[in-house]
Design a protein around this motif. Sequence first.
Motif, PDB file in Angstrom:
ATOM      1  N   SER A   1       0.808  -1.236   0.000  1.00  0.00           N
ATOM      2  CA  SER A   1       0.000   0.000   0.000  1.00  0.00           C
ATOM      3  C   SER A   1       0.832   1.272   0.000  1.00  0.00           C
TER       4      SER A   1
ATOM      5  N   ILE B   1      -3.417  -0.670  -8.651  1.00  0.00           N
ATOM      6  CA  ILE B   1      -3.973  -1.836  -7.956  1.00  0.00           C
ATOM      7  C   ILE B   1      -2.943  -2.298  -6.932  1.00  0.00           C
TER       8      ILE B   1
ATOM      9  N   LYS C   1      -1.973  -5.215  -5.029  1.00  0.00           N
ATOM     10  CA  LYS C   1      -2.293  -6.651  -5.043  1.00  0.00           C
ATOM     11  C   LYS C   1      -2.145  -7.303  -3.670  1.00  0.00           C
TER      12      LYS C   1
ATOM     13  N   ARG D   1      -3.768  -6.182  -1.153  1.00  0.00           N
ATOM     14  CA  ARG D   1      -5.067  -5.983  -0.494  1.00  0.00           C
ATOM     15  C   ARG D   1      -6.251  -6.283  -1.389  1.00  0.00           C
ATOM     16  N   GLU D   2      -6.019  -6.279  -2.716  1.00  0.00           N
ATOM     17  CA  GLU D   2      -7.146  -6.452  -3.637  1.00  0.00           C
ATOM     18  C   GLU D   2      -6.896  -7.684  -4.488  1.00  0.00           C
ATOM     19  N   ASN D   3      -7.991  -8.236  -5.040  1.00  0.00           N
ATOM     20  CA  ASN D   3      -7.819  -9.325  -5.989  1.00  0.00           C
ATOM     21  C   ASN D   3      -7.368  -8.723  -7.316  1.00  0.00           C
TER      22      ASN D   3
ATOM     23  N   ARG E   1      -9.821  -6.851 -10.256  1.00  0.00           N
ATOM     24  CA  ARG E   1      -9.684  -5.396 -10.468  1.00  0.00           C
ATOM     25  C   ARG E   1      -9.319  -5.083 -11.915  1.00  0.00           C
TER      26      ARG E   1
END
Length: 343
Positions: free
Chosen positions: A177, A192, A194, A196-198, A202
């Motif tokens: 982050s 993005i 990655k 924390r997010e798929n 995304r």
Amino acid sequence: MKKVVIEKPGSYDRLGIEEFPDLEPDEGEVVIDVKAIGVNYADCLVRMGVYQSAKEFVGWPITPGFEVAGIVREAGRGATLFNQGDRVIAATRFGGYATQLAVKESNVIRLPDNLDFVQGAGFPVVYLTAYFALHELAHPRKGETLLIHSAAGGVGSALVQLGKAAGCRVIGVVGASHKIDYTKSLGADEVIDKSRENLWERVEALAPDGCDIAMDPNGVETLKQSYEHLAPVGRLVIYGFHTMLSKGRGTPNWIKVFWDYLRTPRFNPLTMTNKNRNVLAFNLSYLFDRTDRLKQMTEKLLEMLGEGKISPLTSASYPFEQVADAHKALESGNTAGKIVLTV
Ligand SMILES: NC(=O)c1ccc[n+]([C@@H]2O[C@H](COP(=O)([O-])OP(=O)(O)OC[C@H]3O[C@@H](n4cnc5c(N)ncnc54)[C@H](OP(=O)(O)O)[C@@H]3O)[C@@H](O)[C@H]2O)c1
């Protein structure tokens, strides 16, 4: 003069510093008093003994390093382009981790007035790599969607800037982050995280028709999906395999390397043809002798720099003696921008 000497492959403790007599230029060479040295992920691979061209062109012992900035100390016979005291940037195929460097003058350019030594030393490799990937291989068109993995890294940062300068919509992917704001500051339209997010959900949301270009230095972790998420006539550019190594371990985990090698996707030309997908790959260290091409790219990059279309990367600098800390930082996966050693 001093240089970093690696006697045999291994971890950070292999980065020894040794004393040598001052250098004399050979015919057509200049000797540079080095002020700053660019650190690249490839240097870590050299140290670990997994960088193929280092084994082919040098062997052991080896001094890593592809790029320096400094002051011309002496020009050899037949070297006419530079004078003692000139501020310069030089490219070298290995040997750059040194306080003096002898190089052919064809591998030297003047340091632009608006760059300091740290910015200059951090300029050639990341920008030439990014330029080659984008303009010599992928040929971006205005408005195309460009997916960039490891977008906050050295090459990634250069790709984001060149992608925006080419009029692309840039989606940067980062692994932590704290890299988001930095990547946005380079001009990325979307970032993005990655961690924390798929990642691929995304990408599908942001580019439902696929990406026109995907820049992938990760290797096995993302390669298959980068290919699957290409739009028709999409180009996947492969230029690294860093997820085969474990972050911060210092040496390869050979079981993982072998397992990842087996899992690395093989692309089927029949499917590629019918799906209109393209796979391109390169390693600049094997193109070092193509001085004509590298010179053209360098000129173009300096022009863009002069016009303010791209800027030198934010650098974290380490004293020459702390080269091991610089490698540790780069291999941690936490850095953003470029790492440079200062003499
Ligand atoms: N083919 C060529 O000619 C050429 C030339 C220059 C560089 N390269 C390649 O381009 C890539 C980037 O090089 P760079 O010097 O600019 O480095 P960098 O991107 O500044 O640093 C490496 C970044 O890669 C990611 N990463 C993923 N797995 C990693 C691992 N196991 N160990 C360390 N980092 C890992 C991390 O970012 P995230 O977690 O945010 O993804 C990390 O910050 C490397 O793979 C390098 O070998 C290729």
